[in-house]
Every structure is written in structure tokens, then in C-alpha cells.
Design a protein around this motif. Structure first.
Motif, PDB file in Angstrom:
ATOM      1  N   UNK A  39       0.830  -1.206   0.000  1.00 54.44           N
ATOM      2  CA  UNK A  39       0.000   0.000   0.000  1.00 54.44           C
ATOM      3  C   UNK A  39       0.864   1.255   0.000  1.00 54.44           C
ATOM      4  N   UNK A  40       1.980   1.220   0.704  1.00 51.40           N
ATOM      5  CA  UNK A  40       2.875   2.379   0.723  1.00 51.40           C
ATOM      6  C   UNK A  40       3.490   2.607  -0.654  1.00 51.40           C
ATOM      7  N   UNK A  41       3.902   1.546  -1.319  1.00 47.80           N
ATOM      8  CA  UNK A  41       4.518   1.686  -2.644  1.00 47.80           C
ATOM      9  C   UNK A  41       3.512   2.241  -3.649  1.00 47.80           C
ATOM     10  N   UNK A  42       2.300   1.709  -3.651  1.00 46.71           N
ATOM     11  CA  UNK A  42       1.286   2.182  -4.601  1.00 46.71           C
ATOM     12  C   UNK A  42       0.913   3.626  -4.298  1.00 46.71           C
ATOM     13  N   UNK A  43       0.839   3.981  -3.014  1.00 49.65           N
ATOM     14  CA  UNK A  43       0.537   5.365  -2.646  1.00 49.65           C
ATOM     15  C   UNK A  43       1.609   6.311  -3.169  1.00 49.65           C
ATOM     16  N   UNK A  44       2.869   5.945  -3.014  1.00 55.77           N
ATOM     17  CA  UNK A  44       3.951   6.789  -3.512  1.00 55.77           C
ATOM     18  C   UNK A  44       3.884   6.934  -5.034  1.00 55.77           C
ATOM     19  N   UNK A  45       3.518   5.872  -5.722  1.00 56.39           N
ATOM     20  CA  UNK A  45       3.397   5.950  -7.181  1.00 56.39           C
ATOM     21  C   UNK A  45       2.249   6.873  -7.590  1.00 56.39           C
ATOM     22  N   UNK A  46       1.111   6.753  -6.929  1.00 56.25           N
ATOM     23  CA  UNK A  46      -0.054   7.581  -7.269  1.00 56.25           C
ATOM     24  C   UNK A  46       0.244   9.051  -6.993  1.00 56.25           C
ATOM     25  N   UNK A  47       0.769   9.344  -5.810  1.00 53.99           N
ATOM     26  CA  UNK A  47       1.067  10.729  -5.464  1.00 53.99           C
ATOM     27  C   UNK A  47       2.187  11.271  -6.347  1.00 53.99           C
ATOM     28  N   UNK A  48       3.194  10.450  -6.635  1.00 53.78           N
ATOM     29  CA  UNK A  48       4.266  10.899  -7.513  1.00 53.78           C
ATOM     30  C   UNK A  48       3.768  11.229  -8.910  1.00 53.78           C
ATOM     31  N   UNK A  49       2.840  10.447  -9.434  1.00 52.65           N
ATOM     32  CA  UNK A  49       2.253  10.757 -10.737  1.00 52.65           C
ATOM     33  C   UNK A  49       1.465  12.057 -10.686  1.00 52.65           C
ATOM     34  N   UNK A  50       0.764  12.281  -9.584  1.00 52.10           N
ATOM     35  CA  UNK A  50       0.018  13.539  -9.437  1.00 52.10           C
ATOM     36  C   UNK A  50       0.970  14.738  -9.422  1.00 52.10           C
ATOM     37  N   UNK A  51       2.159  14.550  -8.855  1.00 51.36           N
ATOM     38  CA  UNK A  51       3.144  15.635  -8.751  1.00 51.36           C
ATOM     39  C   UNK A  51       4.050  15.728  -9.966  1.00 51.36           C
ATOM     40  N   UNK A  52       3.743  14.961 -11.025  1.00 49.64           N
ATOM     41  CA  UNK A  52       4.512  14.977 -12.274  1.00 49.64           C
ATOM     42  C   UNK A  52       5.923  14.433 -12.090  1.00 49.64           C
ATOM     43  N   UNK A  53       6.105  13.515 -11.161  1.00 48.35           N
ATOM     44  CA  UNK A  53       7.400  12.846 -10.987  1.00 48.35           C
ATOM     45  C   UNK A  53       7.382  11.593 -11.855  1.00 48.35           C
ATOM     46  N   UNK A  54       7.758  11.729 -13.113  1.00 48.63           N
ATOM     47  CA  UNK A  54       7.563  10.651 -14.075  1.00 48.63           C
ATOM     48  C   UNK A  54       8.663   9.600 -14.019  1.00 48.63           C
ATOM     49  N   UNK A  55       9.853   9.954 -13.547  1.00 43.00           N
ATOM     50  CA  UNK A  55      10.949   9.001 -13.473  1.00 43.00           C
ATOM     51  C   UNK A  55      10.979   8.332 -12.097  1.00 43.00           C
ATOM     52  N   UNK A  56      11.264   7.045 -12.094  1.00 47.93           N
ATOM     53  CA  UNK A  56      11.344   6.325 -10.824  1.00 47.93           C
ATOM     54  C   UNK A  56      12.423   6.907  -9.922  1.00 47.93           C
ATOM     55  N   UNK A  57      13.510   7.355 -10.513  1.00 45.92           N
ATOM     56  CA  UNK A  57      14.611   7.891  -9.727  1.00 45.92           C
ATOM     57  C   UNK A  57      14.197   9.153  -8.982  1.00 45.92           C
ATOM     58  N   UNK A  58      13.542  10.089  -9.672  1.00 49.30           N
ATOM     59  CA  UNK A  58      13.150  11.328  -9.015  1.00 49.30           C
ATOM     60  C   UNK A  58      11.982  11.111  -8.064  1.00 49.30           C
ATOM     61  N   UNK A  59      11.106  10.146  -8.359  1.00 50.07           N
ATOM     62  CA  UNK A  59      10.011   9.836  -7.446  1.00 50.07           C
ATOM     63  C   UNK A  59      10.550   9.302  -6.122  1.00 50.07           C
ATOM     64  N   UNK A  60      11.468   8.344  -6.214  1.00 49.59           N
ATOM     65  CA  UNK A  60      12.049   7.763  -5.003  1.00 49.59           C
ATOM     66  C   UNK A  60      12.834   8.812  -4.219  1.00 49.59           C
ATOM     67  N   UNK A  61      13.619   9.632  -4.917  1.00 50.60           N
ATOM     68  CA  UNK A  61      14.427  10.650  -4.244  1.00 50.60           C
ATOM     69  C   UNK A  61      13.547  11.682  -3.545  1.00 50.60           C
ATOM     70  N   UNK A  62      12.418  12.035  -4.159  1.00 52.14           N
ATOM     71  CA  UNK A  62      11.533  13.032  -3.555  1.00 52.14           C
ATOM     72  C   UNK A  62      10.969  12.539  -2.233  1.00 52.14           C
ATOM     73  N   UNK A  63      10.448  11.329  -2.208  1.00 51.52           N
ATOM     74  CA  UNK A  63       9.857  10.819  -0.973  1.00 51.52           C
ATOM     75  C   UNK A  63      10.930  10.495   0.070  1.00 51.52           C
ATOM     76  N   UNK A  64      12.096  10.083  -0.360  1.00 54.25           N
ATOM     77  CA  UNK A  64      13.168   9.822   0.593  1.00 54.25           C
ATOM     78  C   UNK A  64      13.688  11.122   1.206  1.00 54.25           C
ATOM     79  N   UNK A  65      13.586  12.198   0.475  1.00 53.72           N
ATOM     80  CA  UNK A  65      14.068  13.485   0.970  1.00 53.72           C
ATOM     81  C   UNK A  65      13.047  14.183   1.868  1.00 53.72           C
ATOM     82  N   UNK A  66      11.740  14.036   1.547  1.00 53.53           N
ATOM     83  CA  UNK A  66      10.737  14.846   2.225  1.00 53.53           C
ATOM     84  C   UNK A  66       9.761  14.059   3.100  1.00 53.53           C
ATOM     85  N   UNK A  67       9.610  12.751   2.897  1.00 55.23           N
ATOM     86  CA  UNK A  67       8.511  12.041   3.559  1.00 55.23           C
ATOM     87  C   UNK A  67       8.947  10.742   4.233  1.00 55.23           C
TER      88      UNK A  67
END
Length: 297
Positions: A39-67
């Protein structure tokens, strides 16, 4: 709501639905349990898509940095582990999308719109040497940009008032008319399409299946066309262009970072699930259904 509330709301919705669709079945029969829950992984994917984080690398880095306070298991987790787990959950994301579509969202299944959007996998000049999707992708015509591209076409059915209900990924050289019977299998009612669907033989065949496929005449000034028919169909059908624009602008759907169909399928399901979740939130709040920007202040 703010972004924190949006993340919590998405997680609660997904975490409640995943056990319901699994019905006490185990996804993993051996090996250690993952650090992040599904559920955590799917949530990060959904929210990352909403925030226009299209690359897996930037999506992972964003949540690791802020959340990391929301997802503490991100501390010390390698990116490839997250990406692999996310790709392996493509079937779960598909089931969650179908459950939302069929059980929790109200829409009119007898009124729908069909169209396709190009999904290029590389630049046209690189196509002869591109090794990605070799034997799977093909050359096709992008009518909006008036150019040839190399890749796929994503065929979609949009049920009124704007919910994506069916998708079919096909090589770019497959025409809309060839994919329409597959895409509309099991559908009944009125279906609107663009001029590419003005195929009398196809329309007659679908009519035997209970489907009335209406499309503007190929020639705008055809003597068979009523003066009002094509413009009205075009204005109603434009709704699917709005949805394609959201997937292209917000999710960068036309930037394919995947190298095989397994990862490409996961990325497309991530975008579609995000669109359906946002549609559901707007419907619950009785807000304009396709205005996603208003969800996060």
C-alpha cells in the motif's frame, strides 16, 4: 487539502482496498517480507504521478528526501528495490483500478467515447537503431503533430462523464478501426469516435453487438452529413482529448523511460490509477470531476 492530507487520504483508500481485492490470498509465498508495504509503494506511485514525478529515480528521491516521517522504511532502502517491488505490483494496481471503477464510482456505461493517443518510445531519428521494444513497437502516424513516430498507440474508452474504463496498448501501425472491436467488447450503448472511426462496415458489425458507434463523416462537407452532426459530435468527443492532455502534461505519458513491456505496463497503470483516484475524490466532494489541481492547495 494540503499535500500531507492528500498522501494520507490516498494511503487510507489504497490500504483499505488492497486486502479486499486479494481476498486473503498471499502475494508472496516465500522470501522475506518487503520493507515497504504494498500500500505504501502504490501510494507513492499515485502521489508521484500527481506531482509529475515521471521518473522512478526522481520519485524515489523526492519521498526519501521529504517524507521519511510518513514512510520510515525508506531510510536505508535502495532505489532498485523500490522500483522492482513497484513493477511487480502491476496486477494489484490493475485490480485496484477496476475495483474503483466498478464498485465505488458512478458513471454512465451506455455513453462512452473512444480514441487513441501515440506513445513514442524514442525519437524518430533513433528508431532504426533503437533496441527497446524491438519486434513489439512499430511506426505510426501522429495526426495531432502531423509526423511519423515509432512506438505504440494507447487506445482508450472514456465513459461519461470522464472516467477511463478500458485501455488497450497496440503497436503504432494498428489502426483505430482494427482495435475498436477488441476495446468495445462487452460494451453496449452509444459510443462516440473521431473521423478515424467513420467505417460503415465496422459500424454495422458493432450494431449487431448492441453498440451504436457514431463518428463525424470523413469529409466535413459530405452530402450525407447533416449540417449540425459533425460539429456537435466533435464538441462532445473533445472530453477524451482533455483526459489525454492530463495524462500527457501531468504524467508525461509520452516520455517512455521503460525498456520493456513489463515496466511500461506498470507505468501506464500508475497513471491510470492516479487519474481514477483523483476522479473519485472529486466525485465524493461533488466538485468538477476533471479539475485535479483543486485537490491539493
Amino acid at each position: 487539502m494540503n499535500l500531507d492530507d492528500f498522501i494520507i487520504t490516498c494511503f487510507c483508500l489504497i490500504d483499505e482496498m488492497v486486502p479486499m481485492i486479494l481476498t486473503d490470498r498471499q502475494l508472496r509465498t516465500r522470501g522475506p517480507a518487503p520493507s515497504l508495504t504494498d500500500s505504501e509503494v502504490i501510494t507513492m506511485e499515485v502521489v508521484g504521478s500527481y506531482l509529475s514525478l515521471s521518473q522512478d529515480k526522481e520519485l524515489f528521491a523526492y519521498f526519501q528526501r521529504h517524507y521519511t516521517h510518513f514512510f520510515p522504511a525508506l531510510n536505508g532502502l535502495h532505489r532498485t528495490t523500490f522500483v522492482r517491488q513497484a513493477a511487480n505490483l502491476w496486477a494489484v494496481k490493475e485490480r485496484v483500478w477496476c475495483w474503483l471503477r466498478d464498485e465505488m464510482i458512478s458513471y454512465d456505461p451506455t455513453m462512452s467515447i473512444v480514441d487513441s493517443v501515440p506513445v513514442p518510445v524514442c525519437r524518430f531519428a533513433r528508431a532504426p537503431w533503437c533496441v527497446r521494444f524491438r519486434g513489439e513497437a512499430s511506426y505510426g502516424k501522429d495526426h495531432a503533430d502531423r509526423q511519423t513516430f515509432y512506438g505504440f498507440r494507447l487506445h482508450a474508452q472514456l465513459s461519461w462523464p470522464g472516467l477511463l474504463t478500458r485501455l488497450y496498448l497496440a503497436p503504432a501501425n494498428e489502426s483505430d478501426g482494427e482495435i475498436a472491436p477488441i476495446l468495445l467488447e462487452g460494451t453496449t450503448g452509444v459510443v462516440l469516435g473521431d473521423r478515424n472511426y467513420w467505417l460503415p462496415d465496422l459500424q454495422a458489425y458493432l450494431r449487431t453487438k448492441g453498440i451504436v458507434l457514431q463518428a463525424p463523416f470523413r469529409k466535413a462537407h459530405s452530402p450525407q452529413a447533416a449540417a449540425y452532426q459533425s460539429p456537435i459530435l466533435g464538441r462532445v468527443r473533445y472530453l477524451i482529448d482533455t483526459v489525454f492532455g492530463q495524462l500527457t502534461d501531468r504524467c508525461q505519458m509520452k516520455r517512455v523511460w521503460a525498456r520493456d513491456l513489463w515496466h511500461l505496463r506498470n507505468r501506464l497503470l500508475r497513471f491510470i490509477l492516479m487519474h481514477t483516484v483523483c476522479f473519485f475524490f472529486n466525485q465524493q466532494e461533488q466538485a468538477p470531476l476533471l479539475q485535479f489541481d483543486r485537490l491539493v492547495a
